[in-house]
Design an enzyme around this catalytic site. Structure first.
Site, PDB file in Angstrom:
ATOM      1  N   ASP A   1       0.920  -1.591   0.341  1.00 49.98           N
ATOM      2  CA  ASP A   1       0.269  -0.033   0.236  1.00 49.98           C
ATOM      3  C   ASP A   1       0.792   1.315   0.223  1.00 49.98           C
ATOM      4  O   ASP A   1       0.200   2.395  -0.053  1.00 49.98           O
ATOM      5  CB  ASP A   1      -1.229  -0.250   1.439  1.00 49.98           C
TER       6      ASP A   1
ATOM      7  N   LYS B   1       2.111   1.988  -5.104  1.00 48.94           N
ATOM      8  CA  LYS B   1       2.711   1.160  -6.016  1.00 48.94           C
ATOM      9  C   LYS B   1       1.557   1.958  -7.839  1.00 48.94           C
ATOM     10  O   LYS B   1       2.172   1.863  -8.888  1.00 48.94           O
ATOM     11  CB  LYS B   1       2.318  -0.264  -6.062  1.00 48.94           C
ATOM     12  N   GLY B   2       0.184   1.605  -7.283  1.00 47.93           N
ATOM     13  CA  GLY B   2      -0.530   1.434  -7.832  1.00 47.93           C
ATOM     14  C   GLY B   2      -1.050   3.116  -8.997  1.00 47.93           C
ATOM     15  O   GLY B   2      -0.931   3.122 -10.440  1.00 47.93           O
TER      16      GLY B   2
ATOM     17  N   ALA C   1      -4.404  -7.654  -3.803  1.00 54.47           N
ATOM     18  CA  ALA C   1      -3.960  -6.328  -3.868  1.00 54.47           C
ATOM     19  C   ALA C   1      -4.474  -5.154  -4.352  1.00 54.47           C
ATOM     20  O   ALA C   1      -6.304  -6.108  -4.745  1.00 54.47           O
ATOM     21  CB  ALA C   1      -2.705  -6.202  -4.998  1.00 54.47           C
ATOM     22  N   GLY C   2      -4.481  -4.633  -4.052  1.00 58.50           N
ATOM     23  CA  GLY C   2      -5.043  -3.366  -3.781  1.00 58.50           C
ATOM     24  C   GLY C   2      -4.397  -2.243  -4.078  1.00 58.50           C
ATOM     25  O   GLY C   2      -4.399  -1.546  -3.683  1.00 58.50           O
ATOM     26  N   HIS C   3      -4.619  -1.736  -5.618  1.00 57.00           N
ATOM     27  CA  HIS C   3      -4.169  -0.449  -6.132  1.00 57.00           C
ATOM     28  C   HIS C   3      -4.964   0.074  -6.140  1.00 57.00           C
ATOM     29  O   HIS C   3      -5.976   0.744  -7.320  1.00 57.00           O
ATOM     30  CB  HIS C   3      -3.546  -1.230  -7.527  1.00 57.00           C
TER      31      HIS C   3
ATOM     32  N   THR D   1      -5.543 -11.814   3.453  1.00 48.69           N
ATOM     33  CA  THR D   1      -7.340 -11.387   3.261  1.00 48.69           C
ATOM     34  C   THR D   1      -8.094 -12.379   2.185  1.00 48.69           C
ATOM     35  O   THR D   1      -9.102 -12.032   2.396  1.00 48.69           O
ATOM     36  CB  THR D   1      -6.376 -10.213   1.317  1.00 48.69           C
TER      37      THR D   1
ATOM     38  N   GLN E   1       1.658  -6.584  -3.309  1.00 55.27           N
ATOM     39  CA  GLN E   1       2.731  -6.594  -1.940  1.00 55.27           C
ATOM     40  C   GLN E   1       3.755  -5.590  -2.089  1.00 55.27           C
ATOM     41  O   GLN E   1       4.047  -4.595  -2.930  1.00 55.27           O
ATOM     42  CB  GLN E   1       2.733  -7.817  -1.950  1.00 55.27           C
TER      43      GLN E   1
HETATM   44  P1  GDP Z   1      -0.791   0.266  -3.826  1.00 58.07           P
HETATM   45  O1  GDP Z   1      -1.510  -0.978  -2.976  1.00 58.07           O
HETATM   46  O2  GDP Z   1       0.792   0.491  -2.655  1.00 58.07           O
HETATM   47  O3  GDP Z   1      -0.710   0.614  -5.145  1.00 58.07           O
HETATM   48  O4  GDP Z   1      -1.466   1.205  -2.513  1.00 58.07           O
HETATM   49  P2  GDP Z   1      -3.186   1.764  -2.493  1.00 58.07           P
HETATM   50  O5  GDP Z   1      -3.747   2.728  -3.465  1.00 58.07           O
HETATM   51  O6  GDP Z   1      -3.259   0.110  -0.856  1.00 58.07           O
HETATM   52  O7  GDP Z   1      -2.767   2.516  -0.672  1.00 58.07           O
HETATM   53  C1  GDP Z   1      -2.063   3.930  -1.097  1.00 58.07           C
HETATM   54  C2  GDP Z   1      -3.762   4.862  -0.762  1.00 58.07           C
HETATM   55  O8  GDP Z   1      -3.090   6.342  -1.114  1.00 58.07           O
HETATM   56  C3  GDP Z   1      -4.359   5.002  -2.589  1.00 58.07           C
HETATM   57  O9  GDP Z   1      -5.249   5.803  -0.943  1.00 58.07           O
HETATM   58  C4  GDP Z   1      -4.032   5.969  -3.054  1.00 58.07           C
HETATM   59  O10 GDP Z   1      -5.044   6.920  -3.367  1.00 58.07           O
HETATM   60  C5  GDP Z   1      -3.263   7.046  -2.091  1.00 58.07           C
HETATM   61  N1  GDP Z   1      -2.040   7.569  -2.497  1.00 58.07           N
HETATM   62  C6  GDP Z   1      -1.077   7.990  -3.299  1.00 58.07           C
HETATM   63  N2  GDP Z   1      -0.003   8.709  -3.269  1.00 58.07           N
HETATM   64  C7  GDP Z   1      -0.258   9.879  -2.194  1.00 58.07           C
HETATM   65  C8  GDP Z   1       0.054  10.852  -1.799  1.00 58.07           C
HETATM   66  O11 GDP Z   1       1.242  10.695  -1.982  1.00 58.07           O
HETATM   67  N3  GDP Z   1      -0.975  11.743  -1.146  1.00 58.07           N
HETATM   68  C9  GDP Z   1      -1.797  11.050  -0.466  1.00 58.07           C
HETATM   69  N4  GDP Z   1      -2.715  11.910   0.083  1.00 58.07           N
HETATM   70  N5  GDP Z   1      -2.579   9.790  -0.961  1.00 58.07           N
HETATM   71  C10 GDP Z   1      -1.680   9.156  -1.537  1.00 58.07           C
HETATM   72  P1  IMO Z   2      -0.815  -4.108  -2.259  1.00 62.34           P
HETATM   73  O1  IMO Z   2      -0.690  -5.082  -3.857  1.00 62.34           O
HETATM   74  C1  IMO Z   2      -1.180  -4.025   1.705  1.00 62.34           C
HETATM   75  C2  IMO Z   2      -0.874  -8.831   3.504  1.00 62.34           C
HETATM   76  C3  IMO Z   2      -2.249  -9.547   3.926  1.00 62.34           C
HETATM   77  C4  IMO Z   2      -1.208 -10.136   5.320  1.00 62.34           C
HETATM   78  C5  IMO Z   2      -0.873 -10.841   4.470  1.00 62.34           C
HETATM   79  C6  IMO Z   2      -0.743 -12.144   3.944  1.00 62.34           C
HETATM   80  O2  IMO Z   2      -1.788  -3.239  -2.688  1.00 62.34           O
HETATM   81  O3  IMO Z   2       0.371  -3.378  -1.606  1.00 62.34           O
HETATM   82  P2  IMO Z   2      -1.836 -12.511   1.954  1.00 62.34           P
HETATM   83  O4  IMO Z   2      -3.330 -12.474   1.736  1.00 62.34           O
HETATM   84  O5  IMO Z   2      -1.424 -12.692   0.456  1.00 62.34           O
HETATM   85  O6  IMO Z   2      -2.110 -14.053   2.197  1.00 62.34           O
HETATM   86  O7  IMO Z   2      -2.050 -12.176   3.203  1.00 62.34           O
HETATM   87  O8  IMO Z   2      -0.292 -10.341   3.661  1.00 62.34           O
HETATM   88  N1  IMO Z   2      -1.156  -7.992   2.348  1.00 62.34           N
HETATM   89  C7  IMO Z   2      -0.790  -6.987   2.152  1.00 62.34           C
HETATM   90  N2  IMO Z   2      -0.592  -5.608   2.858  1.00 62.34           N
HETATM   91  N3  IMO Z   2      -0.774  -4.297   0.905  1.00 62.34           N
HETATM   92  C8  IMO Z   2      -1.095  -5.776  -0.108  1.00 62.34           C
HETATM   93  O9  IMO Z   2      -1.087  -5.658  -1.548  1.00 62.34           O
HETATM   94  C9  IMO Z   2      -1.194  -6.716   0.671  1.00 62.34           C
HETATM   95  N4  IMO Z   2      -1.700  -8.615   0.271  1.00 62.34           N
HETATM   96  C10 IMO Z   2      -1.175  -8.965   1.275  1.00 62.34           C
HETATM   97  O10 IMO Z   2      -2.543  -8.487   5.307  1.00 62.34           O
HETATM   98  O11 IMO Z   2      -0.926  -9.450   6.262  1.00 62.34           O
HETATM   99 MG    MG Z   3      -2.547  -1.375  -2.000  1.00 61.27          MG
END
Ligand code: GDP
Ligand code: IMO
Ligand code: MG
Length: 428
Positions: free
Chosen positions: A13, A16-17, A39-41, A128, A223
């Site tokens: 998180d 990356k997305g 994943a959740g991007h 997850t 991740q």
């Molecule tokens: P990922 O899994 O690495 O793609 O990250 P996620 O999307 O799960 O989580 C990142 C969160 O931070 C998302 O809600 C993005 O919209 C938000 N985000 C990304 N870059 C920034 C930033 O520079 N500032 C703020 N405030 N939010 C950001």
């Molecule tokens: P993105 O791509 C944050 C964490 C889970 C748990 C561990 C194992 O959005 O960064 P799993 O379901 O993969 O067997 O869970 O990894 N986890 C993540 N935490 N961002 C993710 O993906 C994750 N994908 C898995 O919360 O601790």
């Molecule tokens: Mg994420």
């Protein structure tokens, strides 16, 4: 023309997305190489929010192809749902393909993941519950079902039958749960194969040809290194290799082809799920960072644990990945905190001061971070688009990270929207 790898350096998180989305506009291919719909991007385009779980985030603006490569574990139902959601918004998805070699997440994988997490034996990981671990287990045990198998009725039936023998016995005898029916699963998955057949292709030959032809190829990690099966906080990890090394096995491209290795880190740290987190904040400040940074899981909605930036673990992550370009995201979230802390060392339980990450996960719970304190800034930096627009203390924060790691920060993200970036060097 080059290759680009975007990987997470913390516990997932990192944003990356968003970074993949930015880079994908100039990419001929965007490729996922590991993980699955765990994943959740998140990508914001104006006020519109897109959350991609299994599809590469490049799907939003890549004009070439989006590939889910062999190293990914694919829940085909999640895939079709995501495709349908994008098509409902009027977007084209006929440029998305899945490797024939990718393994399929079956219903019994999801159930096994869920039952294990519900079992109160104290061994929960906080997964997850998407079936990721059990699917990779079957892959390594050589009993997995691959995308290509969905196109072959005889093979598919035989494989499901074999798998159900052991899985049903486990469900019934160990977990005391109902067993699964072969016909139901077979009929559902043969139909899925029929629906997806035009998207199930060999991807490694095409990707290697594209590298040879000098195309721009972007590999999107899911991740992050601290969740890596080998180098993360085992067993509180995911079941794949979210490192740059994972690209080679996960997409079938040679190490010599990887050029721009981009590591993404938040300006602080978050973690979802169980496991050690040395710089975690358990106070009001941690709560505020969660609120201001909207730190809630994009896949499960769980509140993310929050804490200070940890350079000890970041150094471990940049070393394993060989990162040559850093991205720092969410710097805007730190505005208004008078005194910021960055962990540079750990004090071990016997008083030793170390600056490397330990393989002994249990010991980490007792390690105390040693912090460098830096003065904060009060300005709203979300409108800054050049490095010089940042307050002096925000620049000092970035430069402290660069000096410690010996790697330059090429992009500073100051907000969730696609355009909220300070780009210090053009990579393309
Ligand atoms: P990922 O899994 O690495 O793609 O990250 P996620 O999307 O799960 O989580 C990142 C969160 O931070 C998302 O809600 C993005 O919209 C938000 N985000 C990304 N870059 C920034 C930033 O520079 N500032 C703020 N405030 N939010 C950001
Ligand atoms: P993105 O791509 C944050 C964490 C889970 C748990 C561990 C194992 O959005 O960064 P799993 O379901 O993969 O067997 O869970 O990894 N986890 C993540 N935490 N961002 C993710 O993906 C994750 N994908 C898995 O919360 O601790
Ligand atoms: Mg994420």
């Amino acid at each position: 023309m080059s290759t680009y790898v975007v990987v997470g350096l913390q516990y997932g998180d990192e944003g990356k997305g968003k970074i993949t989305d930015v880079l994908s506009a100039k990419s001929d291919y965007v490729v996922r190489f590991q993980g699955g719909d765990n994943a959740g991007h998140t990508v914001y385009v104006g006020d519109e929010k897109f959350v991609l779980h299994l599809l590469p985030s490049g799907v939003l603006q890549c004009k070439g192809k989006c590939i889910i490569a062999n190293g990914v574990v694919v829940n085909p139902k999640a895939f079709m749902k995501e495709i349908a959601q994008l098509e409902e918004k009027g977007m084209k998805t006929d440029h998305v393909f899945i490797s024939r070699r990718a393994h399929v997440i079956m219903p019994y994988h999801i159930l096994l993941d869920t039952y294990r997490e519900e079992d109160e034996d104290g061994t929960q990981i906080g997964t997850t519950k998407k079936g990721i671990g059990p699917c990779y287990e079957d892959k390594i045990s050589r009993v997995g079902i691959r995308m290509v198998d969905l196109l072959n009725p005889e093979v598919l039936r035989e494989k499901i039958e074999k798998n159900l023998k052991t899985k049903n016995s486990l469900f019934e005898k160990y977990f005391g749960k109902p067993t699964l029916d072969i016909d139901e699963i077979y009929n559902e998955f043969i139909e899925i194969g029929e629906k997806l057949k035009d998207r199930i292709v060999d991807t490694e030959v095409e990707l290697n040809q594209a590298i040879h032809d000098g195309k721009n190829i972007l590999f999107e990690g899911a991740q992050a290194l601290m969740l890596d099966i080998d180098f993360g906080t085992y067993p509180f990890v995911t079941s794949s290799s979210p490192s740059t090394g994972g690209v080679c096995t996960g997409a079938g491209v040679p190490p010599t082809s990887l050029q721009n290795l981009i590591g993404v880190a938040k300006a602080y740290t978050t973690r979802v799920g169980h496991g050690p987190f040395p710089t975690e904040l358990h106070d009001e400040l941690g709560e505020n960072i969660r609120k201001i940074g909207h730190e809630f899981g994009a896949t499960t909605g769980r509140p993310r644990r929050t804490g200070w930036l940890d350079l000890v673990s970041l150094k471990h992550a940049t070393m394993i990945n060989g990162i040559n370009n850093l991205v720092i995201t969410k710097l805007d979230v730190l505005s208004g905190i008078p005194l910021l802390k960055i962990a540079t060392h750990y004090r071990t339980e016997d008083g030793k001061i170390i600056d490397y990450f330990t393989s002994s996960t249990t010991k980490l719970y007792n390690y105390e971070p040693i912090y460098q304190e830096l003065e904060g800034w009060t300005e709203d930096i979300s409108h800054a688009r050049t490095y010089d627009e940042l307050p002096a203390n925000a620049k000092k924060y970035i430069e402290f990270i660069e000096q410690y790691l010996g790697i330059s920060v090429y992009l500073v993200s100051v907000g969730p929207e696609r355009s909220q970036n300070i780009i210090r060097k053009e990579l393309f």
